[in-house]
Design a protein around this motif. Structure first.
Motif, short mmCIF file in Angstrom:
data_model
loop_
_atom_site.label_atom_id
_atom_site.label_comp_id
_atom_site.label_asym_id
_atom_site.label_seq_id
_atom_site.Cartn_x
_atom_site.Cartn_y
_atom_site.Cartn_z
N LYS A 148 -2.83 -3.87 -0.33
CA LYS A 148 -2.67 -5.32 -0.39
C LYS A 148 -4.03 -5.93 -0.67
CE LYS A 148 1.18 -5.23 2.91
NZ LYS A 148 1.70 -5.73 4.22
N GLY A 149 -4.51 -5.71 -1.88
CA GLY A 149 -5.83 -6.20 -2.27
C GLY A 149 -5.74 -7.42 -3.14
N LYS A 150 -6.88 -7.87 -3.64
CA LYS A 150 -6.91 -9.01 -4.54
C LYS A 150 -6.64 -8.57 -5.98
CE LYS A 150 -10.04 -11.59 -1.54
NZ LYS A 150 -11.35 -12.28 -1.39
N LYS A 151 -6.93 -7.30 -6.28
CA LYS A 151 -6.67 -6.75 -7.61
C LYS A 151 -5.65 -5.62 -7.57
CE LYS A 151 -11.36 -7.86 -9.21
NZ LYS A 151 -12.66 -7.33 -9.67
N LEU A 152 -5.79 -4.74 -6.60
CA LEU A 152 -4.89 -3.60 -6.47
C LEU A 152 -3.78 -3.91 -5.47
CD1 LEU A 152 -7.46 -0.66 -6.34
CD2 LEU A 152 -6.26 -1.58 -8.34
N LYS A 153 -2.55 -3.79 -5.92
CA LYS A 153 -1.40 -4.08 -5.07
C LYS A 153 -0.31 -3.04 -5.28
CE LYS A 153 -2.21 -9.09 -5.62
NZ LYS A 153 -2.72 -9.37 -4.26
N GLY A 154 0.48 -2.83 -4.25
CA GLY A 154 1.61 -1.92 -4.37
C GLY A 154 1.31 -0.51 -3.88
N GLU A 155 2.22 0.39 -4.21
CA GLU A 155 2.17 1.76 -3.69
C GLU A 155 1.31 2.67 -4.56
OE1 GLU A 155 6.08 3.31 -3.09
OE2 GLU A 155 6.72 1.59 -1.87
N PHE A 156 0.53 3.52 -3.87
CA PHE A 156 -0.34 4.49 -4.52
C PHE A 156 -0.23 5.83 -3.79
CE2 PHE A 156 -2.18 0.57 -5.91
CZ PHE A 156 -2.84 0.82 -7.10
N ALA A 157 -0.71 6.87 -4.45
CA ALA A 157 -0.80 8.19 -3.82
C ALA A 157 -2.15 8.80 -4.15
CB ALA A 157 0.32 9.10 -4.32
N LEU A 158 -2.69 9.55 -3.21
CA LEU A 158 -3.85 10.39 -3.43
C LEU A 158 -3.39 11.82 -3.20
CD1 LEU A 158 -6.82 8.55 -1.64
CD2 LEU A 158 -6.88 9.47 -3.97
N VAL A 159 -3.55 12.65 -4.22
CA VAL A 159 -3.04 14.03 -4.16
C VAL A 159 -4.18 15.00 -4.45
CG1 VAL A 159 -1.36 15.67 -5.07
CG2 VAL A 159 -0.78 13.22 -4.95
N ARG A 160 -4.42 15.91 -3.53
CA ARG A 160 -5.48 16.89 -3.72
C ARG A 160 -5.07 17.92 -4.78
NH1 ARG A 160 -5.85 19.11 1.18
NH2 ARG A 160 -7.41 17.65 1.98
N MET A 161 -5.98 18.17 -5.72
CA MET A 161 -5.72 19.15 -6.77
C MET A 161 -5.94 20.56 -6.22
SD MET A 161 -7.71 17.17 -9.87
CE MET A 161 -7.30 18.42 -11.11
N LYS A 162 -5.14 21.48 -6.68
CA LYS A 162 -5.27 22.86 -6.23
C LYS A 162 -6.33 23.56 -7.06
CE LYS A 162 -0.42 23.12 -4.79
NZ LYS A 162 -0.75 22.95 -3.37
N GLY A 163 -7.10 24.43 -6.42
CA GLY A 163 -8.15 25.15 -7.13
C GLY A 163 -9.40 25.26 -6.30
N ASN A 164 -10.49 25.69 -6.92
CA ASN A 164 -11.75 25.90 -6.21
C ASN A 164 -12.41 24.60 -5.76
OD1 ASN A 164 -11.61 28.68 -6.44
ND2 ASN A 164 -12.62 28.67 -8.44
N GLU A 165 -12.23 23.55 -6.54
CA GLU A 165 -12.87 22.27 -6.22
C GLU A 165 -12.00 21.51 -5.23
OE1 GLU A 165 -12.05 23.12 -9.34
OE2 GLU A 165 -13.96 23.70 -10.23
N ASP A 166 -12.13 21.83 -3.94
CA ASP A 166 -11.23 21.23 -2.95
C ASP A 166 -11.58 19.79 -2.63
OD1 ASP A 166 -13.54 21.62 -1.52
OD2 ASP A 166 -12.62 22.82 0.07
N ASN A 167 -12.58 19.23 -3.30
CA ASN A 167 -12.86 17.81 -3.13
C ASN A 167 -12.25 16.98 -4.27
OD1 ASN A 167 -14.68 18.82 -5.03
ND2 ASN A 167 -16.24 17.29 -4.56
N ALA A 168 -11.51 17.61 -5.17
CA ALA A 168 -10.92 16.91 -6.31
C ALA A 168 -9.50 16.46 -5.99
CB ALA A 168 -10.93 17.81 -7.54
N TRP A 169 -9.26 15.17 -6.11
CA TRP A 169 -7.94 14.58 -5.89
C TRP A 169 -7.54 13.79 -7.13
CZ3 TRP A 169 -5.74 13.75 -0.61
CH2 TRP A 169 -6.47 14.40 0.39
N LEU A 170 -6.30 13.32 -7.14
CA LEU A 170 -5.82 12.40 -8.18
C LEU A 170 -5.35 11.12 -7.50
CD1 LEU A 170 -3.72 14.79 -10.46
CD2 LEU A 170 -6.02 13.89 -10.91
N LEU A 171 -5.77 9.96 -8.04
CA LEU A 171 -5.30 8.67 -7.57
C LEU A 171 -4.24 8.19 -8.54
CD1 LEU A 171 -5.55 6.21 -5.67
CD2 LEU A 171 -7.36 5.34 -7.19
#
Length: 214
Positions: free
Chosen positions: A135-158
């Motif tokens: 519930k922001g001034k620019k970003l509104k609605g539903e989102f997901a953050l999903v961690r990518m599988k692999g060696n780079e365990d700090n990599a996600w997708l927004l």
């Protein structure tokens, strides 16, 4: 959660960034900070258990469900970082200019009290799949953050969910701070004053193979 990694990287006698901060209120808060360090990126931060869980998003958030934006998880930041806007001086970690590009509250899709939502979102973070409503001034609605599988365990997708706020229109063209009304360039050309706000940062480097963008 510990802020040891955050504090280890910074000399607070030389940087205007905050070193602490306590949460308050019944709402969970989020902030997106546009940060021009060695590379331009957006820092996406969610309040969770007293700190700001943080991800660096190179291309910035999108309201288009077709876009899957890389989000590189970085160290937790103190709660007061949500207000940081200004200049991190040369020679300091993440040196560059920062504006508060968006801010507001957020909630778990299932709702509940703040404590209930934090418990649920913490479990989702551990499982690598967070779902929430902004519930922001620019970003509104539903989102997901999903961690990518692999060696780079700090990599996600927004990823934006397909709801009434979804659009193919590029949101990052709205380039001004929601706090000061200034662009990055305007803040960079302004002398720092005691009343400045506060910063964001690039991704961490650890023993494992991690993605680094700054």
């Amino acid at each position: 959660m510990a802020l040891n990694e955050y504090r280890r990287k910074r000399d607070f006698k030389k940087t205007p960034e905050p070193d602490s901060g306590e949460t308050s209120g019944e709402a969970l808060l989020f902030v997106v900070q546009k940060h021009h360090a060695s590379r331009l990126h957006y820092d996406f931060r969610l309040e969770l258990n007293g700190v700001l869980k943080s991800w660096a998003v190179p291309k910035g958030p999108s309201l288009n469900p077709e876009d899957k934006r890389l989000a590189v998880e970085v160290e937790d930041h103190p709660f007061d970082y949500k207000d940081f806007e200004g200049i991190i001086p040369e020679g300091n970690y993440g040196a560059g200019t920062v504006i508060v590009w968006d801010q507001g509250s957020y909630e778990a899709l299932e709702g509940g009290t703040k404590k209930e939502m934090e418990k649920r979102l913490s479990e989702q973070w551990k499982d690598g799949s967070m779902k929430f409503r902004l519930k922001g001034k620019k970003l509104k609605g539903e989102f997901a953050l999903v961690r990518m599988k692999g060696n780079e365990d700090n990599a996600w997708l927004l990823i934006k969910h397909n709801d009434r706020f979804a659009t193919a229109k590029e949101i990052i063209t709205r380039d001004k701070s929601v706090v000061s009304g200034k662009t990055l360039e305007q803040v960079a050309g302004t002398k720092r004053t005691p009343g400045r706000i506060r910063k964001s940062d690039p991704p961490r480097k650890t023993e494992k193979k991690k993605i680094r963008i700054a």
